[in-house]
Write a protein that holds these residues in place. Structure first.
Motif, PDB file in Angstrom:
ATOM      1  N   TYR A  40      22.187  -7.703 -12.148  1.00 35.07           N
ATOM      2  CA  TYR A  40      21.263  -8.535 -12.938  1.00 35.07           C
ATOM      3  C   TYR A  40      22.046  -9.387 -13.944  1.00 35.07           C
ATOM      4  N   GLY A  41      23.037  -8.781 -14.590  1.00 40.26           N
ATOM      5  CA  GLY A  41      23.838  -9.528 -15.545  1.00 40.26           C
ATOM      6  C   GLY A  41      24.450 -10.770 -14.919  1.00 40.26           C
ATOM      7  N   LYS A  42      24.900 -10.645 -13.687  1.00 42.72           N
ATOM      8  CA  LYS A  42      25.502 -11.805 -13.011  1.00 42.72           C
ATOM      9  C   LYS A  42      24.496 -12.930 -12.826  1.00 42.72           C
ATOM     10  N   THR A  43      23.237 -12.594 -12.646  1.00 43.87           N
ATOM     11  CA  THR A  43      22.228 -13.641 -12.442  1.00 43.87           C
ATOM     12  C   THR A  43      21.997 -14.465 -13.698  1.00 43.87           C
ATOM     13  N   VAL A  44      22.337 -13.911 -14.881  1.00 41.03           N
ATOM     14  CA  VAL A  44      22.173 -14.675 -16.125  1.00 41.03           C
ATOM     15  C   VAL A  44      23.531 -15.083 -16.706  1.00 41.03           C
ATOM     16  N   GLY A  45      24.590 -14.912 -15.911  1.00 43.86           N
ATOM     17  CA  GLY A  45      25.911 -15.378 -16.312  1.00 43.86           C
ATOM     18  C   GLY A  45      26.662 -14.478 -17.264  1.00 43.86           C
ATOM     19  N   VAL A  46      26.340 -13.190 -17.258  1.00 44.89           N
ATOM     20  CA  VAL A  46      26.993 -12.250 -18.172  1.00 44.89           C
ATOM     21  C   VAL A  46      27.710 -11.179 -17.350  1.00 44.89           C
ATOM     22  N   LYS A  47      29.003 -10.999 -17.613  1.00 43.64           N
ATOM     23  CA  LYS A  47      29.809 -10.000 -16.912  1.00 43.64           C
ATOM     24  C   LYS A  47      29.724  -8.647 -17.624  1.00 43.64           C
ATOM     25  N   SER A  48      30.050  -7.586 -16.901  1.00 45.53           N
ATOM     26  CA  SER A  48      29.866  -6.228 -17.422  1.00 45.53           C
ATOM     27  C   SER A  48      31.187  -5.484 -17.570  1.00 45.53           C
TER      28      SER A  48
ATOM     29  N   LYS B  12      17.980  -5.218 -19.091  1.00 43.49           N
ATOM     30  CA  LYS B  12      17.794  -6.659 -18.872  1.00 43.49           C
ATOM     31  C   LYS B  12      17.688  -7.400 -20.199  1.00 43.49           C
ATOM     32  N   GLN B  13      17.039  -6.780 -21.205  1.00 47.34           N
ATOM     33  CA  GLN B  13      16.917  -7.440 -22.506  1.00 47.34           C
ATOM     34  C   GLN B  13      18.283  -7.645 -23.154  1.00 47.34           C
ATOM     35  N   TRP B  14      19.171  -6.678 -22.987  1.00 45.54           N
ATOM     36  CA  TRP B  14      20.512  -6.822 -23.562  1.00 45.54           C
ATOM     37  C   TRP B  14      21.290  -7.937 -22.859  1.00 45.54           C
ATOM     38  N   PHE B  15      21.198  -7.963 -21.545  1.00 40.00           N
ATOM     39  CA  PHE B  15      21.858  -9.058 -20.817  1.00 40.00           C
ATOM     40  C   PHE B  15      21.257 -10.407 -21.208  1.00 40.00           C
ATOM     41  N   ASP B  16      19.943 -10.478 -21.303  1.00 41.56           N
ATOM     42  CA  ASP B  16      19.280 -11.738 -21.662  1.00 41.56           C
ATOM     43  C   ASP B  16      19.696 -12.200 -23.055  1.00 41.56           C
ATOM     44  N   ALA B  17      19.804 -11.253 -23.989  1.00 42.05           N
ATOM     45  CA  ALA B  17      20.226 -11.616 -25.343  1.00 42.05           C
ATOM     46  C   ALA B  17      21.658 -12.150 -25.345  1.00 42.05           C
ATOM     47  N   ALA B  18      22.533 -11.509 -24.573  1.00 40.27           N
ATOM     48  CA  ALA B  18      23.909 -12.011 -24.470  1.00 40.27           C
ATOM     49  C   ALA B  18      23.920 -13.429 -23.925  1.00 40.27           C
ATOM     50  N   ALA B  19      23.073 -13.686 -22.938  1.00 41.75           N
ATOM     51  CA  ALA B  19      23.009 -15.035 -22.360  1.00 41.75           C
ATOM     52  C   ALA B  19      22.522 -16.055 -23.390  1.00 41.75           C
ATOM     53  N   LYS B  20      21.517 -15.698 -24.202  1.00 39.46           N
ATOM     54  CA  LYS B  20      21.010 -16.615 -25.234  1.00 39.46           C
ATOM     55  C   LYS B  20      22.095 -16.928 -26.262  1.00 39.46           C
ATOM     56  N   LEU B  21      22.936 -15.949 -26.542  1.00 42.74           N
ATOM     57  CA  LEU B  21      24.026 -16.144 -27.492  1.00 42.74           C
ATOM     58  C   LEU B  21      25.244 -16.820 -26.857  1.00 42.74           C
ATOM     59  N   LYS B  22      25.183 -17.047 -25.549  1.00 45.28           N
ATOM     60  CA  LYS B  22      26.279 -17.649 -24.777  1.00 45.28           C
ATOM     61  C   LYS B  22      27.519 -16.758 -24.776  1.00 45.28           C
ATOM     62  N   TRP B  23      27.289 -15.453 -24.854  1.00 43.58           N
ATOM     63  CA  TRP B  23      28.384 -14.492 -24.811  1.00 43.58           C
ATOM     64  C   TRP B  23      28.695 -14.133 -23.365  1.00 43.58           C
ATOM     65  N   GLU B  24      29.955 -13.850 -23.120  1.00 47.18           N
ATOM     66  CA  GLU B  24      30.441 -13.698 -21.753  1.00 47.18           C
ATOM     67  C   GLU B  24      30.274 -12.299 -21.180  1.00 47.18           C
ATOM     68  N   TYR B  25      30.172 -11.268 -22.037  1.00 42.26           N
ATOM     69  CA  TYR B  25      30.227  -9.888 -21.562  1.00 42.26           C
ATOM     70  C   TYR B  25      29.127  -9.026 -22.204  1.00 42.26           C
ATOM     71  N   TYR B  26      28.852  -7.926 -21.523  1.00 41.52           N
ATOM     72  CA  TYR B  26      28.018  -6.856 -22.079  1.00 41.52           C
ATOM     73  C   TYR B  26      28.682  -5.539 -21.706  1.00 41.52           C
ATOM     74  N   LEU B  27      28.890  -4.688 -22.712  1.00 35.50           N
ATOM     75  CA  LEU B  27      29.498  -3.378 -22.498  1.00 35.50           C
ATOM     76  C   LEU B  27      28.410  -2.328 -22.332  1.00 35.50           C
TER      77      LEU B  27
END
Length: 622
Positions: A349-357, A309-324
């Motif tokens: 969970y990633g989808k809830t913060v706007g980050v695709k996987s 969740k922390q990685w997804f949250d960080a991606a969201a703060k950076l406005k990045w679209e994806y997490y690998l």
């Protein structure tokens, strides 16, 4: 808008006496008449030469296949009628600019080689030439090729790479006599001569073994390190779009020579994708979306279930679209749930913060069609947007068909695709734009302390004019951890400039997220694009020494500069600007892990003077 126009005509072979003469030649020019290609038989041997502005760039060089133990470049006569056609089309790409323009003159030259009818097919562009062969009927085995490039005597510098199964060798810029003889080197090979830059490689490799090079004297020859004893010719697949045929006949890949008057022309060439088929009829790739991606493997190793969740949250703060989600998720277990269930929960969970996987997989999980289809179906069913496939076998003809099959099946499922531990691209991301990036480069995985790996500074300022000429590269850019930058001492601006200079429609940022969140360049990380509307290689660029790109997205320009191993000063004219504008300028700081950031107003009349530390850099947004 996409359009294509093909005009055909017939040309009679120009021979010394008649169409059956032992000496004959055919010449065709580029649409702008500046470049010419001549295919000839001299003493029954098949050769070609290339001229630009009437200067010989590649002198008479060998052509021909070796098949069924017969040299099909020897005992050759030209006979019959040469078919002449014109190609003119445009198509969208995710890259240095949004639209590629494909205009060329093409010839189909009939020959009889060792008694076997076949064709030499050539295309001549304003920025290069390409040559391929039809495979004669009844051929059972490809043993190799005679294709070569006789190198000019006055090469100023040449860029090449060490042999590597996955194209992860060091890239060099040297004098020509420093290129090793009798050893495999990897392409593209790019050289500066007689006022031009030439780069030789291949395009549209569908069911042929990957081509590298071997130097023998002044000749650079096609070589197949993954099929040294050749391979069987199989009938074209009836289910795969990329099945090794062209205009109804089995063919080899294109052997390509880019020709440019500047590094800017070279970097902006679309020759490699222009030589590849368009997407299958009826395809819609509007779902393919570029972006930035968080990634944890380089900095911490296997992904830990409890901190996803922390990685997804960080991606969201950076406005990045994806997490690998990389290698290691297969070992997740918790509360009686298996790894697939836990992976789906992370993706949800990633989808809830706007980050695709994007999900990592080892290629051995699905080398065969039924297993591959089942695995990809499962990845799609849990909600992933893409897949990263690693540890791919040698690029034999059979494995190249596996790549084609995987591209097609991922496209059918609307899955983005990132090949790692892979062969270089050959333009087929035009056919399947979901093949959005791939490794096949010595990237930042070769600069990390836990494996005691250190990257030489020249490599960074060479790859834009070698590997990146074949297509996007997942370099896994932008190291910020001071511990990791303590050896070569790449600077923070140098590292960030990788994201501007190295084209990858999805950039996988390499470091632990806190280094981006706490960095003085945080706001720039939030907004840096990954595909561009315009690209310019700036005049201070010198292959192997320093590289500077200016790229525009919309009305915003970004500049990325990376220095090699020597301290230097460069000047950057801002004549690409159209109006006075506010600019953020990020220079090397007092240490390599600090920056000197300035905000100022600039105009097209300004010239920036930048002092670069060894392995330093510069980034601007304006």
């Amino acid at each position: 808008m996409k359009f294509i126009k093909i005009i055909s005509a017939a040309l009679v072979l120009c021979a010394s006496t008649n169409a059956y003469s032992q000496t004959a030649s055919v010449t065709q020019t580029s649409p702008d008449k500046r470049i010419s290609l001549t295919v000839s038989t001299i003493n029954k041997k098949l050769v070609y030469n290339i001229k630009a502005d009437k200067k010989i760039l590649i002198d008479n060089s060998p052509l021909g296949l070796i098949a069924d133990s017969v040299d099909l470049g020897d005992n050759v006569v030209m006979r019959g009628v040469v078919q002449n056609s014109k190609v003119k089309e445009s198509y969208p790409i995710l890259g240095n600019h949004p639209t590629a323009h494909n205009e060329a003159n093409e010839l189909d030259i009939p020959i009889i080689a060792a008694g076997k009818p076949m064709s030499v097919i050539v295309r001549i562009y304003n920025d290069g030439v390409a040559i391929r062969y039809s495979i004669p009927a009844g051929i059972k085995r490809i043993d190799g090729e005679r294709t070569g490039w006789v190198m000019p005597a006055n090469i100023d510098k040449i860029a090449w790479a060490d042999y590597s199964q996955s194209y992860e060798g060091v890239n060099y810029v040297t004098a020509f006599d420093k290129v090793p003889e009798g050893k495999t080197i990897m392409g593209p090979v790019t050289f500066q001569t007689n006022g031009y830059y030439l780069s030789v490689s291949e395009a549209d490799v569908e069911n042929f073994s990957d081509m590298s090079f071997m130097r023998n004297g002044n000749v650079l020859s096609a070589y197949f390190p993954f099929a040294k004893k050749g391979w069987e010719v199989k009938p074209p697949s009836t289910t795969i779009y990329l099945n090794g045929t062209y205009k109804g006949q089995q063919v080899t890949p294109w052997r390509t020579t880019m020709i440019a008057r500047s590094l800017n022309e070279l970097a902006n060439s679309d020759l490699i994708t222009n030589l590849c088929p368009p997407p299958p009829k009826g395809s819609d790739f509007s779902w393919v979306k570029p972006g930035r991606s968080m990634w944890q493997w380089w900095s911490i190793g296997a992904p830990k279930l409890d901190d996803q969740k922390q990685w997804f949250d960080a991606a969201a703060k950076l406005k990045w679209e994806y997490y690998l989600i990389d290698d290691g998720w297969r070992n997740w277990k918790k509360d009686g749930k298996d790894q697939w269930t836990l992976l789906k929960e992370a993706i949800d969970y990633g989808k809830t913060v706007g980050v695709k996987s994007i999900v990592w997989v080892d290629s051995k999980e699905f080398r065969k069609a039924p297993e591959r289809k089942a695995y990809l179906d499962r990845v799609k069913a849990i909600g992933a947007s893409g897949i990263k496939i690693d540890f791919i076998p040698d690029a034999t003809a059979e494995i190249m068909q596996w790549y084609a099959e995987t591209q097609q099946e991922c496209a059918d499922l609307h899955l983005l695709l990132n090949f790692h531990g892979s062969v270089k691209p050959t333009g087929l991301n035009r056919s399947f734009p979901n093949d959005i990036t791939r490794e096949a480069i010595r990237g930042n995985e070769y600069h990390m302390t836990r494996y005691r790996r250190v990257m030489p500074p020249q490599h960074d300022v060479t790859v834009p004019f070698t590997r990146l000429l074949t297509g996007p590269a997942d370099f896994t850019s932008v190291i910020l951890d001071p511990k990791q930058l303590a050896t070569t001492k790449f600077s923070w601006p140098h590292e960030f400039a990788q994201a501007v200079v190295y084209l990858s429609p999805i950039i996988h940022f390499t470091d632990q997220y806190q280094f981006y969140l706490d960095n003085p360049m945080f706001d720039l990380f939030q907004t840096v694009p990954t595909v561009w509307d315009e690209t310019r290689v700036l005049p201070c660029t010198s292959m192997g020494d320093v590289v500077a790109f200016a790229r525009r997205k919309g009305s915003t320009w970004w500049v990325g500069v990376m220095n090699g191993g020597e301290e230097r000063e460069v000047k950057i004219p801002l004549d690409f600007l159209t109006k006075t504008t506010k600019a953020t300028l990020v220079y090397d700081g007092e240490t390599n892990t600090s920056v000197d950031r300035k905000e100022k107003t600039v105009s097209k009349k300004d010239v920036l003077t930048i002092k670069l530390r060894p392995s330093g850099g510069f980034v601007a947004k304006m």
